[in-house]
Enzyme design. Structure first.
Site, short mmCIF file in Angstrom:
data_model
loop_
_atom_site.label_atom_id
_atom_site.label_comp_id
_atom_site.label_asym_id
_atom_site.label_seq_id
_atom_site.Cartn_x
_atom_site.Cartn_y
_atom_site.Cartn_z
N ILE A 190 1.73 4.94 3.52
CA ILE A 190 2.85 5.58 2.52
C ILE A 190 2.66 6.62 2.11
O ILE A 190 3.10 7.42 2.24
CB ILE A 190 4.42 4.49 2.16
CG1 ILE A 190 4.85 3.58 3.85
CG2 ILE A 190 5.32 5.64 1.32
CD1 ILE A 190 5.62 2.72 2.34
N GLY B 79 -1.54 6.00 -4.65
CA GLY B 79 -1.85 6.08 -6.31
C GLY B 79 -3.00 5.62 -7.57
O GLY B 79 -3.91 4.90 -6.22
N GLY B 80 -2.87 5.31 -8.24
CA GLY B 80 -3.77 5.12 -8.94
C GLY B 80 -3.44 3.33 -9.16
O GLY B 80 -4.75 2.55 -9.20
N VAL C 204 0.07 1.93 -0.18
CA VAL C 204 1.15 1.49 -0.24
C VAL C 204 1.53 1.69 1.11
O VAL C 204 1.28 3.16 1.85
CB VAL C 204 2.00 2.11 -0.90
CG1 VAL C 204 3.55 1.81 0.21
CG2 VAL C 204 2.23 2.07 -2.46
N LYS D 250 2.04 -3.04 -1.22
CA LYS D 250 0.96 -2.13 -1.96
C LYS D 250 0.43 -2.81 -1.93
O LYS D 250 -0.17 -4.16 -2.98
CB LYS D 250 1.88 -2.24 -3.30
CG LYS D 250 0.64 -1.24 -4.35
CD LYS D 250 1.28 -1.08 -6.05
CE LYS D 250 2.84 -0.35 -5.81
NZ LYS D 250 2.42 0.46 -7.48
N ASP E 42 5.28 3.61 -18.17
CA ASP E 42 5.02 4.98 -17.53
C ASP E 42 6.17 5.08 -16.44
O ASP E 42 5.80 5.48 -15.91
CB ASP E 42 3.72 4.42 -16.51
CG ASP E 42 2.93 5.72 -15.91
OD1 ASP E 42 3.02 6.29 -16.24
OD2 ASP E 42 2.32 5.28 -15.23
#
Length: 858
Positions: free
Chosen positions: A18, A21-22, A26, A41, A134
């Site tokens: 999918i 990221g950091g 995923v 994830k 965040d």
């Protein structure tokens, strides 16, 4: 290293990537144990060796796993793979808010709706001691069914844990791709995050204000050429006025955003719950008149009196929330949330003393069950009445129940009426196939004290007592409620059972009826005001969200409360407190191509309804009826491969011609249209006083079987020639569903109200019963040899498509269908299948709701 499709992580099978990221990579995966698709994830093993990164990943699990809220991503499971930990969560379909904003700013109403949902999710997290830290458009997801989900609590801070010792005086920002040091995202960080100070829930409210600003302005609130310049702007500058930024925004909303963006935490909103309430109060505010398009001037003039009244209320409410209220200001409405699970509330009632609340809740895809709760407690206690809903509570505490209640249409339910003392005991069944019931104030515990609504053939009847008809209609009657004096019954009168348009009516006990308020585009929920001088209803006009209105006995209407989303009124206590469900309604379609067990969701906007699948299983005919269809009902054709649909025209599309070149679409005017799927001119069937509905093609492509009505007749089936001519009726009155034409064109299978489906000879003669069919059996397709029908039964969950042999009456299961996520599903249908039985498409209707106790309304 990326995982290939087919890799297994514990019990899960990877289907594809999918994104990354950091905080990790995923993947889309499948849990074969229950046939559910999920998102996984994974923190790569190289980064898992970083103790700080691993700590924050584990913190995400701890934070999100502690939450259970419809606006926060749901966590299912955790595990490890080759030393790398992973989280299993719900798989969302839709887009991030960042992706949505790439198309420009949002309309004010939509921005407020999204913002209120985000605030409610933050409130739930903050109540658990969790701060996101965040919050940004990338971490807000807009699902296809209209919900907002907060993602990625990987930076969440558990405020009950002392992390002050780990704080640093350095600016708490870094690029999101740097491993282990992401403590916020530039542009959305609060001033205290920029300074490296300890944070609390008010930091999220600053980020929230920056996001809401961007939703309305189409540009970021704080943005410089460099990260350092952006942080300086957060610390020292205010964002440009929204009007200067090009947004047409109500002044009250602009003040709310600026209150979120105060530099000092103590000057902001102090709680996300307060912020959510302020947004909900603002949901009905219009933009400044100078910014309104000229084409809306007439509508604004009509709304001016209500707008003035609402503006006064909002001024008081906003002054209160901004700390500028006075002791003389009237109190704003106070909300108490009563339910906290994923699903829907059907019906809710106060006990006679007003201290206890009974409600029917369907949670997690399970049948509705009756629960008891009190406002001072967040807990709900089941009464041991599964598959039952509450209809009414008498003054002596006798419960009127609906057992095995099921939806036969989107808005029509039926169940077995039963009664049971509040103190306990087994329910005693009274009548079957009852739609509604309400106790007379003086009715005691006798059945003669119950008013009921039930079907008799094609007629919907209001009876009091049972057996004595006070009023009947071919449409649908709902929400019957006795006046406090017991001399009148108020109810909602819907011309059609297939939609929730209607009027507010009043009936005396002699059967004299008055229409108090008509022409509602959607209406559902009714109760008498505590003083008996008004009837309060939840409804809307022109496809807006449902709000709470008061209707006087002289027909005068007034707006009482508008919320950010649909409200359904449930009950009013003697002291004026109300019970209302806050609802998110979505209707969607799922196609199941040949050989596939996993369906493809083909929903387009918010209210998609499929009516037919082409014989080869490649195309689906569907209709949009919600806010996405701004011009009313719209007919679309879409490939099952998920490519964008083609809009064919207005109306409800019902049938694809045998050659695939034409579709039939019934119009709101009552006319019937033949629309081309490619080049060609549409053709209209119209006759004075005649209204057409569901229709189907004959195999020859020249004739049409259409439901219709003409003056002095109820609904029956007619045969039309596509080249014109006089319609010819071939069934008695009372047909309730689309007819199915046999492969040789000689028979029609059509269900009759209270009788079930029959076979009607097209050329005339007596109908034949269908052995093995029940009253609620719906034929959906003939087999190619004409020896069997594919059928399903209205109200079944999950739905079952069966093959019914016409000679023997034997039923054979072909498919069992239900959406992958059953929460909130209360109706499946219409259902369509190809003649070979290998491909099908179905419509589902989902309602996700929470029950609220609201005080302070007048």
């Amino acid at each position: 290293m990326a995982l290939a499709a087919g890799t297994r992580l514990g019990p899960y099978e990877i289907l594809g990537s999918i994104g990354a990221g950091g905080m990790g990579e995923v993947y889309k995966a499948r849990d074969p144990r229950i046939g559910r698709e999920v998102a996984i994830k994974i923190l790569p093993a190289a980064l898992a060796a970083d103790a700080d990164r691993l700590r924050r990943f584990e913190q995400e699990v701890q934070a999100v796993g502690a939450l259970n809220h419809p606006n926060i991503l749901t966590i299912y499971d955790v595990g490890t793979h080759d030393g790398a930990p992973y989280i299993v969560s719900e798989l969302l379909e839709g887009e991030t808010l960042r992706e949505r904003l790439s198309g420009g700013p949002l309309p004010q109403r939509r921005a407020i709706e999204y913002a209120a949902a985000i605030a409610r999710g933050l409130a739930a997290a903050h109540e658990k001691g969790i701060v996101h830290r965040d919050l940004k458009p990338e971490n807000l997801f807009l699902t296809k069914d209209g919900r907002v989900k907060i993602l990625d609590f990987g930076l969440a801070k558990l405020t009950h844990v002392d992390l002050a010792a780990t704080a640093t005086n350095a600016p708490t920002m870094a690029q999101p791709t740097e491993p282990g040091v992401v403590l916020g995202t530039v542009g959305y960080m609060s001033p205290e995050q920029v300074r490296g100070k300890p944070t609390d829930p008010r930091a999220d409210l600053f980020s929230f204000g920056a996001i809401l600003y961007e939703m309305l302005a189409g540009r970021r609130a704080f943005r410089g050429e460099t990260a350092a310049e952006t942080m300086t702007a957060i610390l020292k500058e205010d964002p440009p006025d929204l009007i200067v930024a090009g947004a047409a925004v109500a002044p009250a909303l602009d003040r709310l955003i600026r209150h979120c963006l105060e530099k000092a935490p103590e000057q902001r909103f102090q709680a996300a719950g307060d912020l959510a309430f302020a947004l909900e109060a603002l949901s009905g505010v219009s933009v400044p008149s100078g910014a309104a398009p000229a084409g809306k001037a007439a509508a604004q003039r009509r709304l001016w009196p209500a707008a003035v009244a609402l503006a006064g209320l909002l001024a008081v409410a906003l002054a209160y929330w901004l700390g500028r209220g006075t002791a003389k200001a009237p109190a704003a409405p106070v909300y108490h949330r009563l339910t906290f699970r994923n699903g829907r509330v059907e019906t809710a009632r106060f006990s006679p003393d007003g201290k206890t609340i009974l409600y029917g809740g369907a949670w997690g895809g399970q049948p509705v069950e009756i629960f008891m709760t009190r406002p001072e407690s967040p807990e709900s206690t089941p009464l041991g009445l599964p598959d039952a809903d509450i209809l009414s509570v008498s003054s002596s505490g006798e419960l009127a129940l609906s057992l095995h209640r099921r939806f036969l249409e989107a808005f029509e339910t039926r169940g077995t009426l039963a009664r049971r003392p509040f103190a306990g005991g087994a329910p005693r069944q009274i009548l079957e196939n009852v739609i509604e019931a309400d106790w007379s104030p003086s009715g005691g515990t006798q059945e003669t004290g119950l008013a009921i609504v039930r079907r008799a053939g094609a007629e919907c009847r209001l009876e009091f007592p049972a057996g004595k008809v006070l009023y009947q209609t071919s449409g649908l009657l709902t929400n019957i409620r006795f006046s406090p004096q017991g001399d009148h019954i108020a109810f909602l009168d819907h011309p059609q059972a297939t939609d929730d348009k209607g009027s507010v009516d009043l009936l005396d006990l002699a059967g004299s009826r008055r229409v108090l308020s008509a022409n509602w585009s959607t209406i559902g929920g009714l109760a008498w005001s505590s003083d008996g001088h008004e009837i309060w209803v939840t409804g809307s006009r022109e496809q807006a969200t449902r709000a709470l209105y008061g209707v006087g006995l002289n027909g005068r209407e007034r707006l009482i409360l508008r919320d950010a989303g649909d409200l359904t009124l449930q009950d009013i206590a003697r002291d004026g407190r109300i019970l209302a469900a806050h609802e998110n309604v979505h209707r969607g379609i799922v196609a199941l191509p040949a050989g596939q067990d996993q369906g493809r969701d083909l929903s387009w906007f918010d209210r998609s309804a499929s009516n037919e699948i082409s014989s080869d299983g490649h195309m689906v005919l569907f209709t949009e009826t919600g806010e996405g269809a701004a011009r009313g009902y719209q007919t679309f054709l879409r490939s099952v491969d998920g490519s964008p649909p083609v809009q064919l025209g207005s109306g409800i599309g019902t049938s694809i011609s045998p050659d695939g070149k034409w579709v039939l679409a019934s119009q709101e005017s009552g006319d019937l249209m033949i629309l081309p799927t490619g080049p060609g001119e549409p053709k209209r069937f119209s006759a004075a006083g005649f209204r057409y509905g569901w229709s189907a093609w004959f195999p020859d492509g020249r004739r049409i079987a259409a439901l219709g009505s003409e003056p002095s007749h109820g609904i029956r089936c007619y045969v039309l020639d596509r080249d014109g001519g006089q319609p010819r009726s071939i069934t008695p009155e009372g047909v309730v569903w689309k007819p199915e034409v046999s492969p040789d064109g000689k028979w029609l299978a059509a269900p009759i109200a209270q009788r079930g489906p029959l076979l009607f000879p097209v050329e005339g003669g007596e109908p034949r019963p269908i052995s093995g069919a029940g009253e609620d059996t719906i034929p959906i397709q003939w087999t190619p040899d004409g020896r069997a029908l594919f059928i399903y039964t209205l109200g079944e969950l999950p739905a079952r498509i069966e093959r019914l042999d016409l000679a023997t009456g034997r039923r054979e299961l072909v498919r069992q269908i239900t959406p992958p996520d059953p929460a909130g599903i209360h109706l499946i249908g219409p259902v369509a299948i190809t003649p070979d039985g290998k491909s099908c498409v179905y419509t589902y209707r989902r309602i996700l709701s929470d029950l609220f106790l609201i005080e302070g309304l007048r």
